[in-house]
Design a protein around this motif. Structure first.
Motif, mmCIF file in Angstrom:
data_model
loop_
_atom_site.group_PDB
_atom_site.id
_atom_site.type_symbol
_atom_site.label_atom_id
_atom_site.label_comp_id
_atom_site.label_asym_id
_atom_site.label_seq_id
_atom_site.Cartn_x
_atom_site.Cartn_y
_atom_site.Cartn_z
ATOM 1 N N TRP A 47 0.843 -1.235 0.017
ATOM 2 C CA TRP A 47 -0.088 0.016 0.029
ATOM 3 C C TRP A 47 0.911 1.171 -0.080
ATOM 4 C CZ3 TRP A 47 -5.329 -0.138 2.926
ATOM 5 C CH2 TRP A 47 -5.723 -1.474 2.917
ATOM 6 N N VAL A 48 0.598 2.319 -0.762
ATOM 7 C CA VAL A 48 1.271 3.428 -0.825
ATOM 8 C C VAL A 48 0.617 4.916 -0.212
ATOM 9 C CG1 VAL A 48 2.655 4.887 -2.600
ATOM 10 C CG2 VAL A 48 2.429 2.395 -3.066
ATOM 11 N N ASP A 49 1.358 5.366 0.597
ATOM 12 C CA ASP A 49 0.793 6.655 1.180
ATOM 13 C C ASP A 49 1.132 7.912 0.517
ATOM 14 O OD1 ASP A 49 0.435 8.746 3.303
ATOM 15 O OD2 ASP A 49 0.449 7.007 4.895
ATOM 16 N N ASN A 50 -0.077 8.733 0.412
ATOM 17 C CA ASN A 50 0.557 10.165 -0.281
ATOM 18 C C ASN A 50 0.886 11.018 0.783
ATOM 19 O OD1 ASN A 50 -1.823 10.399 1.319
ATOM 20 N ND2 ASN A 50 -2.677 12.042 0.288
ATOM 21 N N TRP A 51 1.912 10.697 1.429
ATOM 22 C CA TRP A 51 2.366 11.544 2.840
ATOM 23 C C TRP A 51 2.883 12.741 2.517
ATOM 24 C CZ3 TRP A 51 2.133 10.637 7.687
ATOM 25 C CH2 TRP A 51 3.147 11.008 8.505
ATOM 26 N N GLY A 52 2.214 13.879 2.927
ATOM 27 C CA GLY A 52 2.439 15.034 2.893
ATOM 28 C C GLY A 52 2.403 15.997 1.592
ATOM 29 N N LEU A 53 1.725 15.335 0.667
ATOM 30 C CA LEU A 53 1.635 15.866 -0.742
ATOM 31 C C LEU A 53 0.887 17.227 -0.508
ATOM 32 C CD1 LEU A 53 0.710 13.094 -3.402
ATOM 33 C CD2 LEU A 53 2.991 13.924 -2.769
ATOM 34 N N GLY A 54 -0.155 17.230 0.412
ATOM 35 C CA GLY A 54 -0.943 18.443 0.464
ATOM 36 C C GLY A 54 -0.700 19.012 1.828
ATOM 37 N N GLY A 55 0.368 18.623 2.658
ATOM 38 C CA GLY A 55 0.606 19.049 3.850
ATOM 39 C C GLY A 55 0.321 18.170 5.103
ATOM 40 N N PRO A 56 0.247 18.483 6.273
ATOM 41 C CA PRO A 56 0.050 17.573 7.253
ATOM 42 C C PRO A 56 -1.292 16.789 7.135
ATOM 43 C CG PRO A 56 0.401 19.887 8.124
ATOM 44 C CD PRO A 56 0.096 19.971 6.445
ATOM 45 N N PRO A 57 -1.266 15.477 7.591
ATOM 46 C CA PRO A 57 -0.610 15.075 8.839
ATOM 47 C C PRO A 57 0.795 14.671 8.320
ATOM 48 C CG PRO A 57 -1.992 13.293 8.010
ATOM 49 C CD PRO A 57 -2.213 14.508 7.264
ATOM 50 N N GLY A 58 1.278 14.485 7.060
ATOM 51 C CA GLY A 58 2.619 14.256 6.610
ATOM 52 C C GLY A 58 3.678 15.573 6.636
ATOM 53 N N ASP A 59 4.305 15.529 5.747
ATOM 54 C CA ASP A 59 5.356 16.773 5.691
ATOM 55 C C ASP A 59 4.631 18.205 5.139
ATOM 56 O OD1 ASP A 59 7.491 14.768 5.686
ATOM 57 O OD2 ASP A 59 7.409 14.633 3.644
ATOM 58 N N LYS A 60 5.408 19.078 5.464
ATOM 59 C CA LYS A 60 5.017 20.521 4.861
ATOM 60 C C LYS A 60 4.814 20.202 3.370
ATOM 61 C CE LYS A 60 6.671 23.188 8.847
ATOM 62 N NZ LYS A 60 7.160 22.081 9.545
ATOM 63 N N SER A 61 3.861 20.764 2.679
ATOM 64 C CA SER A 61 3.693 20.558 1.244
ATOM 65 C C SER A 61 4.568 21.117 0.402
ATOM 66 C CB SER A 61 2.277 20.875 0.750
ATOM 67 O OG SER A 61 2.306 20.541 -0.648
ATOM 68 N N HIS A 62 5.478 20.366 -0.168
ATOM 69 C CA HIS A 62 6.676 20.856 -1.187
ATOM 70 C C HIS A 62 5.962 21.558 -2.430
ATOM 71 C CE1 HIS A 62 9.760 18.077 0.479
ATOM 72 N NE2 HIS A 62 9.308 18.800 1.518
ATOM 73 N N PHE A 63 4.762 21.180 -2.690
ATOM 74 C CA PHE A 63 3.929 21.700 -3.890
ATOM 75 C C PHE A 63 3.740 23.096 -3.808
ATOM 76 C CE2 PHE A 63 -0.159 23.033 -5.291
ATOM 77 C CZ PHE A 63 -0.223 22.565 -6.696
ATOM 78 N N LEU A 64 3.620 23.689 -2.683
ATOM 79 C CA LEU A 64 3.400 25.200 -2.522
ATOM 80 C C LEU A 64 4.704 26.023 -2.788
ATOM 81 C CD1 LEU A 64 1.468 24.711 0.854
ATOM 82 C CD2 LEU A 64 0.573 25.404 -1.369
ATOM 83 N N SER A 65 5.696 25.472 -2.759
ATOM 84 C CA SER A 65 7.187 26.037 -3.324
ATOM 85 C C SER A 65 6.974 26.332 -4.931
ATOM 86 C CB SER A 65 8.315 25.204 -3.221
ATOM 87 O OG SER A 65 8.401 24.987 -1.635
#
Length: 352
Positions: free
Chosen positions: A65-83
């Motif tokens: 199973w693959v987790d979309n960890w932090g793509l849109g922000g928490p609960p994972g990482d801060k979203s790098h997409f916003l850069s």
């Protein structure tokens, strides 16, 4: 009988020699599934490595199973997409920018998510785990600050309700927030489904343990309304919510798990339930036994734990990670034995 799925969340390592050892340990401990994070950083720096990690897991008989960890922000990482897309921030109801979360209604984020799905597919995985989607909602006394009130959301709200979006939290805002998340998944989960992929999601329960996560913009029933989602789950984490004894832990986890399973049956969805194996205090490890018993007794047969070796790779790890990991494995061994006994009794009834 329904297959007993036993899984572990695995992250914090991208070194393949350690991955091989760890996947072998999981298989030898009786687990048959593993959840891998595939963050924006993994996509940029470990894309080929992730494909090898998936292959190693498969070699040891572990369903990936693959987790979309932090793509849109928490609960994972801060979203790098916003850069890359600073205009896609969630905007708080008071007009300030939510620094780390992406607005689900931004077309650029939807397109980005589709490209991420393509990357996961090309790496060889076929099951996606959408991890705790939510919208921000902060309270300080009587002041409530929520998202999202960006220009895109204000326009969509006015189109749906034929009036400007208010700054106060109303019933219509609650409805719109739920629509925002389900509408996002209608698009991206369907995109994955069209590629032959399986979509599961985990919904956080509210900090108010007596009700659903209305204050998060999503609850079990609202997310179940999305046809493209195959599997609806939750994480009835008890530490910080109830007293530290078998009875209270069991009751809390059982009731939350049963709530999840009842909604899944109503909407004809598969389920996933999560055992807390992080932030466990010293001498609280036995609570994992109570929680695993409760999840199993509620009727769950797809059960994961967060995470591997007491989440030792994270700051929120258990206070005694090795002891927590030992107890976690014992909890899964206990429900495995119960499952085997039930299978045997069912077989005996068909013969005798």
């Amino acid at each position: 009988m329904e297959t007993l799925v036993k899984g572990i969340a695995y992250h914090g390592n991208r070194m393949l020699n350690h991955v091989r050892e760890d996947m072998q340990e999981l298989a030898a401990s009786g687990f048959n599934s593993v959840l891998h994070m595939f963050s924006h950083n993994d996509w940029d720096r470990h894309n080929n490595i992730m494909g090898e990690i998936f292959s190693i897991s498969d070699y040891y008989g572990l369903d990936v199973w693959v987790d979309n960890w932090g793509l849109g922000g928490p609960p994972g990482d801060k979203s790098h997409f916003l850069s890359y897309y600073p205009q896609a921030h969630q905007i708080n109801s008071d007009g300030t920018i939510n620094a780390v979360r992406v607005c689900y209604n931004h077309a650029s984020f939807v397109d980005f998510t589709k490209r991420w799905i393509d990357a996961v597919y090309n790496a060889g995985a076929r099951k996606i785990f959408w991890d705790e989607p939510h919208l921000a909602d902060d309270r300080a006394g009587d002041v409530r600050t929520w998202t999202c009130r960006c220009e895109v959301c204000k326009k969509l709200f006015e189109e749906r309700y034929n009036k400007p979006m208010p700054t106060l939290f109303t019933k219509e805002i609650e409805e719109f927030r739920k629509w925002t998340i389900t509408n996002y998944f209608q698009t991206v989960a369907q995109y994955a489904k069209d590629k032959g992929m399986y979509n599961s999601v985990c919904v956080m329960f509210s900090s108010n343990v007596s009700k659903d996560a209305v204050d998060l913009g999503v609850d079990l029933e609202s997310i179940c309304s999305c046809p493209a989602l195959d599997n609806i789950g939750s994480d009835p984490y008890w530490i910080g919510a109830v007293n530290s004894n078998y009875e209270d832990v069991y009751r809390f986890v059982y009731e939350k798990s049963k709530q999840n399973l009842d909604v899944c049956r109503q909407y004809n969805k598969d389920h996933n339930l999560w055992l807390q194996a992080f932030n466990v205090g010293v001498n609280r490890e036995e609570e994992l036994i109570a929680a695993a018993d409760a999840i199993y007794d509620a009727g769950a047969r797809t059960i994961f734990a967060w995470g591997f070796k007491g989440s030792d790779a994270n700051d929120y790890r258990a206070k005694a990670p090795e002891r927590t990991w030992y107890t976690c494995k014992a909890a899964f061994e206990r429900i495995s034995e119960r499952y085997r006994n039930e299978c045997r009794e069912k077989a005996r009834k068909q013969i005798f």
